[in-house]
Write a protein that holds these residues in place. Structure first.
Motif, PDB file in Angstrom:
ATOM      1  N   MET A   1       2.954  26.862  61.947  1.00 24.03           N
ATOM      2  CA  MET A   1       1.607  27.146  62.483  1.00 24.03           C
ATOM      3  C   MET A   1       0.556  26.434  61.649  1.00 24.03           C
ATOM      4  O   MET A   1       0.558  26.536  60.422  1.00 24.03           O
ATOM      5  N   GLY A   2      -0.331  25.711  62.334  1.00 24.45           N
ATOM      6  CA  GLY A   2      -1.409  25.024  61.620  1.00 24.45           C
ATOM      7  C   GLY A   2      -2.530  25.986  61.256  1.00 24.45           C
ATOM      8  O   GLY A   2      -2.606  27.098  61.764  1.00 24.45           O
ATOM      9  N   ILE A   3      -3.410  25.510  60.371  1.00 27.69           N
ATOM     10  CA  ILE A   3      -4.566  26.334  59.975  1.00 27.69           C
ATOM     11  C   ILE A   3      -5.607  26.257  61.085  1.00 27.69           C
ATOM     12  O   ILE A   3      -5.981  25.167  61.519  1.00 27.69           O
ATOM     13  N   SER A   4      -6.068  27.419  61.536  1.00 28.50           N
ATOM     14  CA  SER A   4      -7.032  27.451  62.647  1.00 28.50           C
ATOM     15  C   SER A   4      -8.294  28.216  62.257  1.00 28.50           C
ATOM     16  O   SER A   4      -8.239  29.152  61.463  1.00 28.50           O
ATOM     17  N   ARG A   5      -9.437  27.780  62.829  1.00 30.49           N
ATOM     18  CA  ARG A   5     -10.704  28.451  62.555  1.00 30.49           C
ATOM     19  C   ARG A   5     -11.196  29.232  63.770  1.00 30.49           C
ATOM     20  O   ARG A   5     -12.381  29.521  63.898  1.00 30.49           O
ATOM     21  N   ASP A   6     -10.272  29.575  64.688  1.00 32.61           N
ATOM     22  CA  ASP A   6     -10.689  30.316  65.885  1.00 32.61           C
ATOM     23  C   ASP A   6     -10.893  31.800  65.546  1.00 32.61           C
ATOM     24  O   ASP A   6     -10.551  32.251  64.454  1.00 32.61           O
ATOM     25  N   SER A   7     -11.468  32.530  66.490  1.00 30.71           N
ATOM     26  CA  SER A   7     -11.687  33.965  66.249  1.00 30.71           C
ATOM     27  C   SER A   7     -10.827  34.832  67.169  1.00 30.71           C
ATOM     28  O   SER A   7     -10.957  36.051  67.159  1.00 30.71           O
ATOM     29  N   TRP A   8      -9.927  34.177  67.938  1.00 35.19           N
ATOM     30  CA  TRP A   8      -9.069  34.948  68.865  1.00 35.19           C
ATOM     31  C   TRP A   8      -8.080  35.828  68.133  1.00 35.19           C
ATOM     32  O   TRP A   8      -7.683  36.885  68.601  1.00 35.19           O
ATOM     33  N   HIS A   9      -7.639  35.367  66.970  1.00 30.48           N
ATOM     34  CA  HIS A   9      -6.626  36.131  66.235  1.00 30.48           C
ATOM     35  C   HIS A   9      -7.234  37.289  65.442  1.00 30.48           C
ATOM     36  O   HIS A   9      -6.511  38.095  64.876  1.00 30.48           O
ATOM     37  N   LYS A  10      -8.560  37.362  65.418  1.00 26.99           N
ATOM     38  CA  LYS A  10      -9.217  38.432  64.654  1.00 26.99           C
ATOM     39  C   LYS A  10      -9.434  39.663  65.525  1.00 26.99           C
ATOM     40  O   LYS A  10      -9.606  39.555  66.744  1.00 26.99           O
TER      41      LYS A  10
END
Length: 210
Positions: A1-10
Motif C-alpha cells: 500500500m502506498g502512502i496516501s493523503r486522502d481522508s476516506w480512511h479516516k
C-alpha cells in the motif's frame, strides 16, 4: 500500500466509519519523509505533479544564516542539532527539520563584526605581554581618516545581546532552521536572539537537569 493523503480512511468526528467512494488517486499521493541528516551534502531531485521539482536533501552540513539585529547573512557550517520541540529522537539522530535548533560556526559573523565595527568579539582576554597582535589583524590594520570617521559613527550601534556575546567566546551560535530541507534541499535559518534565545536556553537547561 502506498502512502496516501486522502481522508476516506479516516473516521468521522463522531467515530463512524466513512465508505470510500473511490480508489486512491495520483493527486492524493504522499512520499516517505526525507529525514535529512547532518553530513556531507547529498541531494536527490524528485519529479512532482506538473513536472515541477522538489530537492530532497538527504544530508546537509552548510546553510545561509541571517543575523537579524545586524541585518546580514552568511554561509556557515552546521555543527550540531541540540533541540527539537516535537521529538527528542530527532536530536539523537541529528535530523535537520524546519524549526529545529542547531549550533552553527560563528567565524563568518565574528569576522564581519570585527571588520564592520573594528571592535573585538569572541576573543579571550589576554595579558599585556601577549597583547602583540599580528600585522594582518583586522583591529590594528591601517585605515584612512575617512574610513575611521565612518567607523566611529557606527560604534554606538555595536551593542550585541549578552547571551549572543557569550556564545561567540565558544565559537558556536544557536540558530533556528527556517527552510524545509526535505522540500527545498536547503538548510537556511536565523541566529537566535532576545526573548526567543532566552526561551530556548531555559528549555536546554531544564533538559540537562533531567
Amino acid at each position: 500500500m502506498g502512502i496516501s493523503r486522502d481522508s476516506w480512511h479516516k473516521r468521522r468526528k463522531t467515530g463512524g466509519k466513512k465508505t470510500p467512494l473511490r480508489k486512491k488517486r495520483k493527486f492524493e499521493l504522499g512520499r516517505p519523509s526525507a529525514n535529512t541528516k547532518l553530513g556531507q551534502k547529498r541531494i536527490h531531485t524528485v519529479r512532482t505533479r506538473g513536472g515541477n521539482k522538489k530537492y530532497r536533501a538527504l544530508r546537509l552540513d552548510h546553510g545561509n544564516y541571517s543575523w537579524g539585529s545586524e541585518a546580514i547573512s552568511r554561509k556557515t557550517r552546521v555543527l550540531d542539532v541540540i533541540y527539537n520541540a516535537s521529538n527528542n529522537e530527532l536530536v539523537r539522530t541529528k535530523t535537520l527539520v524546519k524549526n529545529c535548533i542547531v549550533q552553527i560556526d560563528s567565524t563568518p559573523f565574528r569576522q564581519w563584526y570585527e571588520s564592520h565595527y573594528v571592535l573585538p568579539i569572541g576573543r579571550k582576554k589576554t595579558s599585556k605581554k601577549e597583547e602583540k597582535a599580528p600585522e594582518d589583524d583586522v583591529l590594528t590594520k591601517k585605515r584612512s581618516k575617512h574610513l575611521l570617521r565612518k567607523i566611529s559613527r557606527r560604534k554606538p550601534m555595536a551593542k550585541v545581546d549578552p547571551h549572543v556575546e557569550e556564545q561567540f567566546l565558544t565559537g558556536r551560535l544557536y540558530a533556528c532552521i527556517s527552510s524545509r530541507p526535505g522540500q527545498s534541499g536547503r538548510c537556511d535559518g536565523y541566529i537566535l536572539e532576545g526573548k526567543e534565545l532566552e526561551f530556548y536556553l531555559k528549555k536546554l537547561k531544564s533538559k540537562k537537569g533531567k
